[in-house]
Design a protein around this motif. Structure first.
Motif, PDB file in Angstrom:
ATOM      1  N   PRO A  85       5.176 -11.805   1.449  1.00 52.12           N
ATOM      2  CA  PRO A  85       5.467 -10.485   0.884  1.00 52.12           C
ATOM      3  C   PRO A  85       4.846  -9.313   1.643  1.00 52.12           C
ATOM      4  O   PRO A  85       4.840  -8.199   1.127  1.00 52.12           O
ATOM      5  CB  PRO A  85       4.853 -10.599  -0.514  1.00 52.12           C
ATOM      6  N   ARG A  86       4.312  -9.565   2.841  1.00 48.84           N
ATOM      7  CA  ARG A  86       3.807  -8.443   3.635  1.00 48.84           C
ATOM      8  C   ARG A  86       4.974  -7.685   4.276  1.00 48.84           C
ATOM      9  O   ARG A  86       6.093  -8.164   4.314  1.00 48.84           O
ATOM     10  CB  ARG A  86       2.842  -8.953   4.708  1.00 48.84           C
ATOM     11  N   VAL A  87       4.704  -6.523   4.807  1.00 46.83           N
ATOM     12  CA  VAL A  87       5.766  -5.694   5.369  1.00 46.83           C
ATOM     13  C   VAL A  87       6.402  -6.399   6.572  1.00 46.83           C
ATOM     14  O   VAL A  87       5.716  -6.987   7.407  1.00 46.83           O
ATOM     15  CB  VAL A  87       5.230  -4.301   5.766  1.00 46.83           C
ATOM     16  N   ALA A  88       7.741  -6.364   6.627  1.00 43.77           N
ATOM     17  CA  ALA A  88       8.475  -7.022   7.709  1.00 43.77           C
ATOM     18  C   ALA A  88       9.330  -6.053   8.512  1.00 43.77           C
ATOM     19  O   ALA A  88       9.782  -6.383   9.595  1.00 43.77           O
ATOM     20  CB  ALA A  88       9.358  -8.130   7.161  1.00 43.77           C
ATOM     21  N   VAL A 127      12.796  -6.468  15.061  1.00 41.25           N
ATOM     22  CA  VAL A 127      11.752  -7.035  14.214  1.00 41.25           C
ATOM     23  C   VAL A 127      10.994  -8.079  15.026  1.00 41.25           C
ATOM     24  O   VAL A 127      11.601  -8.819  15.810  1.00 41.25           O
ATOM     25  CB  VAL A 127      12.357  -7.699  12.961  1.00 41.25           C
ATOM     26  N   THR A 128       9.689  -8.139  14.838  1.00 44.77           N
ATOM     27  CA  THR A 128       8.904  -9.234  15.414  1.00 44.77           C
ATOM     28  C   THR A 128       8.315 -10.076  14.290  1.00 44.77           C
ATOM     29  O   THR A 128       7.948  -9.557  13.236  1.00 44.77           O
ATOM     30  CB  THR A 128       7.748  -8.721  16.293  1.00 44.77           C
ATOM     31  N   ALA A 129       8.213 -11.383  14.535  1.00 46.86           N
ATOM     32  CA  ALA A 129       7.621 -12.295  13.565  1.00 46.86           C
ATOM     33  C   ALA A 129       7.371 -13.631  14.235  1.00 46.86           C
ATOM     34  O   ALA A 129       7.969 -13.941  15.282  1.00 46.86           O
ATOM     35  CB  ALA A 129       8.537 -12.474  12.356  1.00 46.86           C
ATOM     36  N   PRO A 130       6.487 -14.460  13.667  1.00 51.43           N
ATOM     37  CA  PRO A 130       6.236 -15.787  14.231  1.00 51.43           C
ATOM     38  C   PRO A 130       7.514 -16.595  14.374  1.00 51.43           C
ATOM     39  O   PRO A 130       8.383 -16.578  13.493  1.00 51.43           O
ATOM     40  CB  PRO A 130       5.285 -16.420  13.207  1.00 51.43           C
ATOM     41  N   ALA A 131       7.629 -17.310  15.477  1.00 55.00           N
ATOM     42  CA  ALA A 131       8.863 -18.045  15.784  1.00 55.00           C
ATOM     43  C   ALA A 131       9.241 -19.021  14.679  1.00 55.00           C
ATOM     44  O   ALA A 131      10.420 -19.213  14.391  1.00 55.00           O
ATOM     45  CB  ALA A 131       8.696 -18.789  17.108  1.00 55.00           C
ATOM     46  N   GLY A 141       0.826  -1.205   0.000  1.00 56.70           N
ATOM     47  CA  GLY A 141       0.000   0.000   0.000  1.00 56.70           C
ATOM     48  C   GLY A 141       0.857   1.250   0.000  1.00 56.70           C
ATOM     49  O   GLY A 141       2.070   1.212  -0.226  1.00 56.70           O
ATOM     50  N   GLU A 142       0.228   2.363   0.271  1.00 51.57           N
ATOM     51  CA  GLU A 142       0.924   3.641   0.228  1.00 51.57           C
ATOM     52  C   GLU A 142       1.867   3.793   1.424  1.00 51.57           C
ATOM     53  O   GLU A 142       1.564   3.335   2.522  1.00 51.57           O
ATOM     54  CB  GLU A 142      -0.080   4.794   0.245  1.00 51.57           C
ATOM     55  N   PRO A 143       3.031   4.429   1.225  1.00 49.62           N
ATOM     56  CA  PRO A 143       3.910   4.738   2.360  1.00 49.62           C
ATOM     57  C   PRO A 143       3.179   5.656   3.333  1.00 49.62           C
ATOM     58  O   PRO A 143       2.168   6.260   2.963  1.00 49.62           O
ATOM     59  CB  PRO A 143       5.090   5.448   1.688  1.00 49.62           C
ATOM     60  N   PRO A 144       3.672   5.787   4.581  1.00 44.51           N
ATOM     61  CA  PRO A 144       5.000   5.360   5.035  1.00 44.51           C
ATOM     62  C   PRO A 144       5.079   3.875   5.375  1.00 44.51           C
ATOM     63  O   PRO A 144       4.119   3.282   5.847  1.00 44.51           O
ATOM     64  CB  PRO A 144       5.236   6.214   6.280  1.00 44.51           C
ATOM     65  N   PHE A 145       6.258   3.304   5.120  1.00 42.12           N
ATOM     66  CA  PHE A 145       6.575   1.961   5.581  1.00 42.12           C
ATOM     67  C   PHE A 145       8.084   1.795   5.622  1.00 42.12           C
ATOM     68  O   PHE A 145       8.835   2.647   5.138  1.00 42.12           O
ATOM     69  CB  PHE A 145       5.915   0.868   4.725  1.00 42.12           C
ATOM     70  N   THR A 146       8.506   0.675   6.218  1.00 42.39           N
ATOM     71  CA  THR A 146       9.921   0.320   6.301  1.00 42.39           C
ATOM     72  C   THR A 146      10.166  -0.911   5.452  1.00 42.39           C
ATOM     73  O   THR A 146       9.443  -1.902   5.567  1.00 42.39           O
ATOM     74  CB  THR A 146      10.335   0.063   7.755  1.00 42.39           C
ATOM     75  N   LEU A 147      11.163  -0.853   4.612  1.00 43.08           N
ATOM     76  CA  LEU A 147      11.476  -1.942   3.701  1.00 43.08           C
ATOM     77  C   LEU A 147      12.275  -3.059   4.382  1.00 43.08           C
ATOM     78  O   LEU A 147      12.702  -2.924   5.522  1.00 43.08           O
ATOM     79  CB  LEU A 147      12.283  -1.404   2.518  1.00 43.08           C
ATOM     80  N   GLY A 148      12.513  -4.112   3.620  1.00 38.16           N
ATOM     81  CA  GLY A 148      13.428  -5.165   4.034  1.00 38.16           C
ATOM     82  C   GLY A 148      12.745  -6.413   4.546  1.00 38.16           C
ATOM     83  O   GLY A 148      11.730  -6.325   5.253  1.00 38.16           O
ATOM     84  N   TRP A 149      13.306  -7.572   4.152  1.00 36.14           N
ATOM     85  CA  TRP A 149      12.797  -8.860   4.622  1.00 36.14           C
ATOM     86  C   TRP A 149      13.889  -9.781   5.157  1.00 36.14           C
ATOM     87  O   TRP A 149      13.585 -10.736   5.862  1.00 36.14           O
ATOM     88  CB  TRP A 149      12.045  -9.574   3.484  1.00 36.14           C
ATOM     89  N   ASP A 150      15.141  -9.531   4.822  1.00 36.09           N
ATOM     90  CA  ASP A 150      16.234 -10.397   5.266  1.00 36.09           C
ATOM     91  C   ASP A 150      16.788  -9.940   6.603  1.00 36.09           C
ATOM     92  O   ASP A 150      17.207  -8.782   6.736  1.00 36.09           O
ATOM     93  CB  ASP A 150      17.383 -10.350   4.251  1.00 36.09           C
ATOM     94  N   VAL A 151      16.843 -10.828   7.578  1.00 32.15           N
ATOM     95  CA  VAL A 151      17.302 -10.470   8.925  1.00 32.15           C
ATOM     96  C   VAL A 151      18.225 -11.546   9.480  1.00 32.15           C
ATOM     97  O   VAL A 151      17.972 -12.735   9.337  1.00 32.15           O
ATOM     98  CB  VAL A 151      16.101 -10.299   9.885  1.00 32.15           C
TER      99      VAL A 151
END
Length: 322
Positions: free
Chosen positions: A99-102, A109-113, A62-72
Motif C-alpha cells: 500500500p505504499r505510493v506507486a 513507474v519503477t518497482a522491484p522486478a 502521508g500529506e500530498p503532493p503524491f501521485t495515485l494508482g497501483w495498477d499498471v
C-alpha cells in the motif's frame, strides 16, 4: 520535452476529483533489482478515490503532493543491476508497492522486478491494467485466505464490481457453488462468469435468501447496511467471513464468536507469482476481464467521478501511452 521528465497526475491536497491534475515531473530511475516500466494503461480502483479524498491509504502515504494508482500494464524500458527475470521490451503488468505510493498514474513507474509478471498474451494493455489489484484481492481472498475447495458454497457480495467479478470466476474455477449479490440487470452476465445463483440486493435481503454458506467474500462492509454483520447469518458453523473493505471491528469479531463462525480482515499484497498464475487462466480462456470505460490520463478526475458514482461493471482504466 526533456527525456528526464514525464507526465503524471499529481494532487497537492485532499479533496474531490478536481484536485487531480497532470504535471511534468522527474522520470524515475530504477535502483538495483528494479525495472523501469513505460506505462501503457493504469487501472482505477475504489482505494484510489478514497485515498484522494483523505481516507483509503492516505494515512500511509502521508500529506500530498503524491501521485495515485497501483495498477499498471506496460513495457519494460530499462532494468536495474541484478535483474535476471525481465529484460527491456518485455510486456508486464503488476500492482507495485501497495500500500505504499506507486505513482501508477504516470508515464513511467519503477518497482522491484518480482512484483511484476508477464502480461497475459491474449488481452491488450487496457484490459491487463484492469487486472492486478482487483484480481490479486480476489485471488488472495479466495485461494490463499479462504482456501476454497470444490463443493463449498461461497457467497460474494458486490459480485459485479472489479474484485467481485474475479472472485466469482476464481471460486467457480475451484469448483465452488457460487452465490453472487448484484442488481438484477447483472445476473445474466454473472451467470456467464460462473455464478450458480444471484440475489438482487435491491429487492431481497441476501440473508433471507441464502443459507449454509462455507465462505463469504464480503466486498461491501458494515458501513453499507451492516453487510458484514448480516453475512454472519448465512454462514454454517465454523464458516469464514473474509471482510475486505473495512476490516473487522471489535463488534463484528464479537458477533462472529457468538455465532460460532470465523472472521478475518484482509489487505492485498503485491504478488508476481500469483499474477503469473492469473495470466495463465486468462490466456486459457478460464477468466474474463471486464472494462466498462477508459479515460485518457488528463481525465483522471472524470474517471474518479465516474467510479464514485457507483454501479460500475468491472473496471475503469486510464490510457497513458499508445
Amino acid at each position: 520535452m526533456s527525456a528526464d521528465t514525464m507526465r503524471a497526475v499529481v494532487q497537492d491536497g485532499f479533496g474531490g476529483p478536481e484536485v487531480l491534475r497532470v504535471e511534468r515531473v522527474p522520470r524515475p530511475v530504477p535502483l538495483p533489482t528494479e525495472v523501469l516500466v513505460r506505462v501503457h494503461a493504469a487501472g482505477i480502483n475504489p482505494v484510489d478515490w478514497k485515498t484522494r479524498g483523505g481516507t483509503g491509504m492516505a494515512g500511509l502515504l502521508g500529506e500530498p503532493p503524491f501521485t495515485l494508482g497501483w495498477d499498471v500494464s506496460g513495457v519494460v524500458e530499462e532494468v536495474g543491476f541484478g535483474v535476471t527475470t525481465l529484460k527491456a521490451g518485455d510486456e508486464v503488468y503488476g500492482m507495485p508497492w501497495f500500500p505504499r505510493v506507486a505513482n501508477a498514474y504516470a508515464e513511467y513507474v519503477t518497482a522491484p522486478a518480482r512484483q511484476w509478471a508477464r502480461k497475459p498474451a491474449t488481452i491488450d494493455h487496457v484490459h491487463a491494467a484492469a487486472v492486478p489489484l482487483a484480481a490479486l484481492t480476489a485471488w488472495q481472498a479466495v485461494v490463499d485466505t479462504a482456501h476454497v475447495t470444490a463443493g463449498q458454497r461461497v457467497l460474494i457480495t458486490a459480485a459485479a464490481g472489479g474484485v467481485g467479478h474475479f472472485a466469482v470466476q476464481f471460486a467457480r474455477h475451484l469448483g465452488a457453488h457460487v452465490i453472487a449479490t448484484a442488481s438484477a440487470a447483472r445476473h445474466p452476465w454473472l451467470k456467464e462468469l460462473g455464478a450458480n445463483e444471484s440475489v438482487d440486493y435491491t429487492a431481497t435481503r441476501f440473508e433471507d435468501a441464502v443459507k449454509d454458506v462455507d465462505v463469504v467474500i464480503d466486498l461491501v462492509g458494515d458501513a453499507h447496511d451492516s453487510t458484514s454483520t448480516r453475512s454472519l447469518k448465512v454462514l454454517r458453523p465454523g464458516g469464514l467471513l473474509v471482510a475486505i473493505p473495512a476490516g473487522v471491528s471489535p463488534e463484528l469479531a464479537q458477533a462472529a464468536e457468538a455465532a460460532g463462525v470465523r472472521v478475518t480482515p484482509f489487505l492485498v499484497e503485491p504478488d508476481g507469482a500469483a499474477l503469473t498464475a492469473i495470466a495463465g487462466l486468462i490466456d486459457a480462456g478460464e477468466v474474463a476481464v471486464e472494462v466498462e470505460e477508459t479515460f485518457p490520463l488528463e481525465q483522471a478526475g472524470a474517471a474518479h467521478a465516474r467510479g464514485e458514482a457507483g454501479r460500475t461493471r468491472g473496471k475503469l482504466v486510464l490510457t497513458v501511452t499508445n
